[in-house]
Scaffold this motif. Structure first.
Motif, PDB file in Angstrom:
ATOM      1  N   SER A   1     -48.251 -39.453-114.562  1.00 24.63           N
ATOM      2  CA  SER A   1     -49.312 -39.212-115.293  1.00 24.63           C
ATOM      3  C   SER A   1     -49.842 -40.077-116.162  1.00 24.63           C
ATOM      4  O   SER A   1     -49.231 -41.225-116.618  1.00 24.63           O
ATOM      5  N   TRP A   2     -51.200 -39.934-116.592  1.00 24.53           N
ATOM      6  CA  TRP A   2     -51.800 -40.880-117.701  1.00 24.53           C
ATOM      7  C   TRP A   2     -51.709 -40.511-118.917  1.00 24.53           C
ATOM      8  O   TRP A   2     -51.853 -41.330-119.880  1.00 24.53           O
ATOM      9  N   GLN A   3     -50.937 -39.474-119.182  1.00 25.01           N
ATOM     10  CA  GLN A   3     -50.968 -38.642-120.481  1.00 25.01           C
ATOM     11  C   GLN A   3     -49.670 -39.129-121.367  1.00 25.01           C
ATOM     12  O   GLN A   3     -49.343 -38.963-122.375  1.00 25.01           O
ATOM     13  N   LYS A   4     -48.698 -39.926-120.633  1.00 25.13           N
ATOM     14  CA  LYS A   4     -47.375 -40.294-121.343  1.00 25.13           C
ATOM     15  C   LYS A   4     -47.522 -41.957-121.728  1.00 25.13           C
ATOM     16  O   LYS A   4     -48.403 -42.062-122.822  1.00 25.13           O
ATOM     17  N   VAL A   5     -47.070 -42.886-121.125  1.00 21.30           N
ATOM     18  CA  VAL A   5     -46.784 -44.209-121.750  1.00 21.30           C
ATOM     19  C   VAL A   5     -48.449 -44.729-121.743  1.00 21.30           C
ATOM     20  O   VAL A   5     -48.668 -45.721-122.565  1.00 21.30           O
TER      21      VAL A   5
END
Length: 392
Positions: A189-193
């Motif tokens: 997802s875009w919300q981690k790294v």
């Protein structure tokens, strides 16, 4: 008594998802978003195509992999893959935290597959990867965000596997080197790294997974949001970046900014270096601190992005579990009220403790400023516990 520190982290954002925005981020980066446009308009499609192309380049995705934007963050991406691909073979579900356990639950209880094995380990430990049977499909989480462990490498994955290697790479993609030649399904997802927003996930399918899509028709009805094929063929528009349903162009713009930042600092090697440097700062603090240890005792399989910590002070370990949880609540609440650390408790199903995100979007100086506050906050929690004022 430990004196209350004076220096606060400039950015007190240590949550493990959504994580800290990249350094220097502001809402101004969203100014070019294709808002108020049809999500399949040329302007919107161009943004989505750019996001997919730049993600491929940064990750070094092989040319024969397909990549799509799908609903539901990483969870939606991985579950979509399960609903579309599982069924022809038995399944080994490898897990050591709540997210891997979720994939086991879906395979066994939602899809009701007749041949599902679990290869599990407690929080903080890596499962026995030698037990995996590669004649079967295998689901696994590369970096167990809630358990603080990660798979060190891909040596355990058979090159001549008959089943699919299905990898949930949340908290790993961009921050860890993934052996793409050993993987058939990869999600993130875009919300981690990346430090982006939630809601959307990325689904990468290798050629063996694409072959399975063409050859296999699931015996269960597929939810519309999970449908990746029509008349036995992959939906071309999904792999062109048009997505299955409406995507947020604000989220897309934010993700493009995150990718641009990673490109500007030197790409994946620098992202990994920053993450490893942040982890080493935490490691140095743990080594000089007598009240805390890593939940993952084995350094070789310890995550360097989602770092889970376990208090080990004798007075704390002697408490019943509810009192230990209340002590952690007291510590985290104190630091949040002082504006020095937000969202640092472990995942709700994990043992009570602390979890610090150490990905590249976190500044090392903020971690250095946090450590004295953790020591001070722990002392305040100990005093409150001994005085009987911690609510259980």
């Amino acid at each position: 008594m430990i004196a209350q520190p004076n220096l606060r982290p400039a950015r007190p954002h240590f949550s493990s998802g959504p994580t800290a925005k990249r350094p220097g981020w502001s809402p101004d980066v969203l100014a070019g978003a294709a808002v108020s446009r049809l999500h399949r308009s040329p302007a919107s499609n161009a943004k989505a195509h750019e996001l997919i192309a730049r993600s491929r380049r940064l990750l070094g995705l092989p040319d024969d992999f397909s990549l799509a934007i799908v609903p539901g963050s990483d969870s939606g991406a991985f579950e979509s893959a399960m609903w579309n691909l599982l069924g022809p073979r038995g399944v080994d579900c490898v897990w050591s935290d709540a997210f891997g356990a979720r994939w086991h639950h879906i395979a066994r209880d939602r899809l009701r597959l007749p041949d599902v094995r679990q290869i599990a380990a407690p929080y903080g430990r890596l499962p026995d990867l030698n037990r995996v049977d590669w004649s079967r499909d295998v689901t696994f989480v590369w970096n167990a965000t809630a358990g603080g462990v990660c798979i060190p490498d891909g040596h355990w994955i058979a090159a001549d596997r008959q089943g699919l290697a299905m990898c949930d790479a949340t908290s790993a993609a961009f921050a860890m080197t993934l052996p793409w030649e050993k993987l058939d399904v990869v999600t993130w997802s875009w919300q981690k790294v990346m430090g982006g927003e939630g809601a959307h996930g990325m689904l990468a399918l290798g050629p063996r997974a694409i072959d399975r899509l063409r050859a296999h028709t699931p015996s269960w009805p597929l939810p519309w949001l999970y449908q990746l094929t029509a008349n036995g063929e992959p939906l071309d528009h999904v792999w062109r970046g048009e997505a299955i349903n409406t995507i947020s162009m604000l989220c897309v713009e934010d993700a493009l900014d995150a990718l641009g930042w990673m490109e500007s600092i030197g790409g994946i090697p620098e992202v990994i270096r920053r993450s490893r440097d942040n982890y080493r700062r935490i490691e140095d603090w743990v080594e000089r601190t007598d009240w805390v240890a890593f939940l993952a005792a084995d350094q070789a399989s310890r995550s360097w992005t989602s770092v889970c910590l376990n208090p080990v002070a004798p007075w704390y370990t002697a408490l019943p579990e509810r009192a230990r949880a209340a002590t952690i609540d007291s510590l985290a609440g104190t630091l949040e009220r002082h504006g020095v650390a937000f969202d640092i408790k472990t995942y709700r199903d994990a043992p009570p403790g602390l979890r610090l995100w150490a990905g590249a979007t976190v500044d090392g100086a903020d971690l250095d400023a946090l450590f004295p506050w953790l020591d001070w906050g722990w002392e305040q929690a100990r005093l409150a516990s001994s005085a009987g004022v911690v609510s259980v």
